[in-house]
Structure formats: structure tokens, C-alpha cells
Design a protein around this motif. Sequence first.
Motif, PDB file in Angstrom:
ATOM      1  N   ASN A   1       0.824  -1.207   0.000  1.00 48.68           N
ATOM      2  CA  ASN A   1       0.000   0.000   0.000  1.00 48.68           C
ATOM      3  C   ASN A   1       0.861   1.261   0.000  1.00 48.68           C
ATOM      4  N   ASN A   2       1.981   1.241   0.731  1.00 47.16           N
ATOM      5  CA  ASN A   2       2.854   2.411   0.803  1.00 47.16           C
ATOM      6  C   ASN A   2       3.602   2.645  -0.502  1.00 47.16           C
ATOM      7  N   VAL A   3       4.050   1.571  -1.135  1.00 43.68           N
ATOM      8  CA  VAL A   3       4.706   1.728  -2.440  1.00 43.68           C
ATOM      9  C   VAL A   3       3.717   2.325  -3.447  1.00 43.68           C
ATOM     10  N   TYR A   4       2.509   1.766  -3.464  1.00 43.93           N
ATOM     11  CA  TYR A   4       1.466   2.250  -4.371  1.00 43.93           C
ATOM     12  C   TYR A   4       1.089   3.702  -4.060  1.00 43.93           C
ATOM     13  N   GLY A   5       0.855   3.981  -2.782  1.00 48.87           N
ATOM     14  CA  GLY A   5       0.442   5.326  -2.384  1.00 48.87           C
ATOM     15  C   GLY A   5       1.490   6.371  -2.695  1.00 48.87           C
ATOM     16  N   PHE A   6       2.761   6.026  -2.464  1.00 47.82           N
ATOM     17  CA  PHE A   6       3.841   6.970  -2.745  1.00 47.82           C
ATOM     18  C   PHE A   6       3.932   7.253  -4.242  1.00 47.82           C
ATOM     19  N   GLY A   7       3.844   6.201  -5.035  1.00 47.21           N
ATOM     20  CA  GLY A   7       3.915   6.375  -6.483  1.00 47.21           C
ATOM     21  C   GLY A   7       2.761   7.202  -7.025  1.00 47.21           C
ATOM     22  N   ILE A   8       1.542   6.926  -6.539  1.00 46.77           N
ATOM     23  CA  ILE A   8       0.363   7.661  -6.987  1.00 46.77           C
ATOM     24  C   ILE A   8       0.463   9.132  -6.585  1.00 46.77           C
ATOM     25  N   SER A   9       0.918   9.403  -5.368  1.00 51.22           N
ATOM     26  CA  SER A   9       1.019  10.787  -4.884  1.00 51.22           C
ATOM     27  C   SER A   9       1.986  11.603  -5.743  1.00 51.22           C
TER      28      SER A   9
ATOM     29  N   SER B   1       0.054  -8.007  -5.439  1.00 47.57           N
ATOM     30  CA  SER B   1       0.792  -9.157  -4.916  1.00 47.57           C
ATOM     31  C   SER B   1       0.824  -9.151  -3.388  1.00 47.57           C
ATOM     32  N   SER B   2       1.045  -7.990  -2.795  1.00 47.53           N
ATOM     33  CA  SER B   2       1.133  -7.909  -1.337  1.00 47.53           C
ATOM     34  C   SER B   2      -0.203  -8.232  -0.677  1.00 47.53           C
ATOM     35  N   TYR B   3      -1.288  -7.808  -1.282  1.00 43.18           N
ATOM     36  CA  TYR B   3      -2.593  -8.071  -0.684  1.00 43.18           C
ATOM     37  C   TYR B   3      -2.994  -9.541  -0.811  1.00 43.18           C
ATOM     38  N   VAL B   4      -2.602 -10.177  -1.882  1.00 43.35           N
ATOM     39  CA  VAL B   4      -2.899 -11.609  -2.031  1.00 43.35           C
ATOM     40  C   VAL B   4      -2.195 -12.411  -0.943  1.00 43.35           C
ATOM     41  N   VAL B   5      -0.927 -12.113  -0.689  1.00 44.64           N
ATOM     42  CA  VAL B   5      -0.179 -12.808   0.364  1.00 44.64           C
ATOM     43  C   VAL B   5      -0.788 -12.530   1.732  1.00 44.64           C
TER      44      VAL B   5
END
Length: 418
Positions: free
Chosen positions: A25-33, A176-180
Motif C-alpha cells: 500500500n505504501n509503495v502504491y500510495g507513494f507512487g500515486i502521490s 501481490s502484497s494483498y494476495v499474500v
Amino acid sequence: MQVEKRVIYHLWAFACSKFISSFGNNVYGFGISLYILTATGSAIGFAVNLICNTLPRAILAPFAGTFADRLSKKKMVLFSQGGAALIVTSLLTFTYIHNLNMYAIYTATTLLSLCSTFNSVTLTSAITQLFDQERIQKAMAFQQASISLSTIGGPILGGALFGLVSMKTFLFIYISSYVVSILLQSTMNFSLYRNQPHTKPSSLYTSLIEGLQYVRHNQTLFNLFLVSLLINFFAVALAIGLPYMAVERLDIQPEHFGIIEGTFACGMLLASVYFSVRKTSRNPLRLTKWGIIIASFLMALTTLPLVFSLSYLANVSYYIIIGLFYGISISLINTPLGVLLQNVIEEGVKGRVFGIMEMMAQGLSPLGMMTYGLALDKIGALWSIIPSSLFMIGFTLLLLNRKRIRTNPIEPSSATKA
């Protein structure tokens, strides 16, 4: 012995699942921001995305809490995380058919916020069913440590990847992170320490009213919720202001800003390790009050690089130090207060109470995001952030003063005393 082994397994499965999902979530959120900031060049676009993230929380949190008290907590946790993974999978598919645009990002953010609300409220209300009383603080410290570690690594990886890979990579990491995480949480027994069976009120409306009355009848608990409401409004100034000051005004590079954001989590991690080995505080509200005051003071100090001309290295180093201590102050607020609430709120209303708390904490955030998004563009960071920090200190001293807390103490729940 079997129960003892099971609860130890819960500690590690709980911590690992939180770390993995939070990291993605943090990787995604940082990239989106950063994508929004670079695409729009304005704090307003960033603020709109934050509104899409918080408005569903403010509206739906009480309903999420009500369902958490009425339905299977395990199913709600798994379905909400599965829904989030499905939403980002749809966004990834969209990027292969069309170019990624702001409307798609805002839609995905809104839907992800809906899933996150049901997941966080339900999981928080399930803590006392997963762990015994002696391990509640350890579990919450482990959770905070896991989130902190992911918050350290997420922005650093996000900053390193940004500009080198497409947004599709950020989306794939999230999925991938959420599936795990789902696989880990599916192995946990959410009824290991259930203190009472499910209760099903006659209607959704009745259930909501019962939760509101529970909060309203305890003055100190009600004051804590008011503090959450006001603090979250004023703290938005830093949530929007820091990336605006660092990236737009001081020209700090994305990878260095990722390190700055990571140091906030470093401070939280250090404090979490401390809370995981110490006994529960005898006066958690005092720690919470001073944590807010320290955080407010540090928030004001973030504006100094705009007043004094410093070198690039000095600006980055300064924000790293501020971030470290700000993270420590946040843990001084969250961990003692979280353990206190877990121990004093009755099991049958936990979902509704935490849902109401989420609603009140997020209630003024959308207004704050739009207000501060405009304020940063019109009057600048200095006059937006410093007054906000002063208001945070003032309201905290008013609502959590010693006389109010001593006159209206929060009593332990019957389940805890038993």
C-alpha cells in the motif's frame, strides 16, 4: 497449551500480514502521490485524491463498525482485502487499455478507501478476540512496528522506482502484497478469545444509536473523539504541506523525499519496540496529550526551511530529524490510547465505537484537505501550518486537561475486569 501456541502464531501472522499489505500500500500510495504532483503541479490535485481517500471513511465507518459487531469478523476482513486487490487489478487492466488518468485514479482511491474502512474497523475491533489481555499491548506494538517498517521501505522503494518504471509496476506490487496478506489472515482464528456471542440488534439504525449512546455517556471518551475530529482537521496541513514544501518549493528529489517519509516511520518503529517490552502505562491519556503537543510543535518546525535559506543537504537532513521525532510522538499518541480503548470498550459494541471514532477522526479531513490545498496555493505553507499547530495545542489542552480526565475517568469494561 494449544491456545498458547495459537496466540503466539496469531502474533506473527498478524504482524507479517500487516507488514506485507502495508508495504504494498505504501509503495502504491507513494507512487500515486508523486504521479499526481508531477502531472498537475498543484497541491489541489493532491488534495482531491486525499479527499477521495478520507470522505468514504468518514461516511461509512459507523456502518462498517455495525456490520463488524453483527457479522463474522474474519469474513469481513478477508472480503474487504480481496475487494481492494480486485479494484487495483481492474485499474491495472484499465492502464493496458487506456492511458492512466486522474479520473481513474480518483475512482480507484474512493473504492479502495471503502474497502480499507471495513478492513481497518473490523480488524481493530477483533484484537481482543485474537489475543488475551496480557498480549494486547504487544500485539498493537507489533502491528505498529510492522506498519512502520513497511512505511520505511515503501517510500524508499517508491522513490527509487518512480521515474524508472511505469505505474503498472506500482499496481502489481500492491496486488501481490494483498494476495499474500489474505492467505496469512485466512489461517487466523478470529474467535479464539471471544468473550460473548454475536448479538444482532433489531435494526441497523438501532445498532448505530446504541454505539452513539455508549460514546456519549462517557464524557472523557467523548472528549477523546472530539480531539480526534479537530486534530485530524488541522493535521491535514502537514499531510498536504510537507510534500508541497519539499517537492514543489525546495525541489527535493523524489528518492530523497522517500527517505524523509521513511524517517517518520523510523521514529514510530523505535517507539513501538519500546512499547512492546514495557508494561501498560498507568496514565495513557497523559502520554496521548503530550504526544499531540509535541507533534504540533514539530509540525510548526517543518516550515523553517522556507524562512531560512539552507543548502539542499541541510534541508534533507533537517526533515529527516523532524520526521524521526514526529514519528515517536505519533506512537506516544496511538499505542497507549489504543490499548486503553481495547481494554475499556465492551466487546459487543467495539465495532460500532471504533467505527464512530473513525468517522469523527476523518469527519473534517475532506474539508481540511480542500481548505489547505487552496491555502497552500494562495497564502503559502508558513501561514497555513503554524496557526494549525497552535490550534491543535489549544484544543488538546482544553479537552484533555487534568481536571476533566480526573472528573470523568474511563472505566474498564466488564470483560476486562472479569
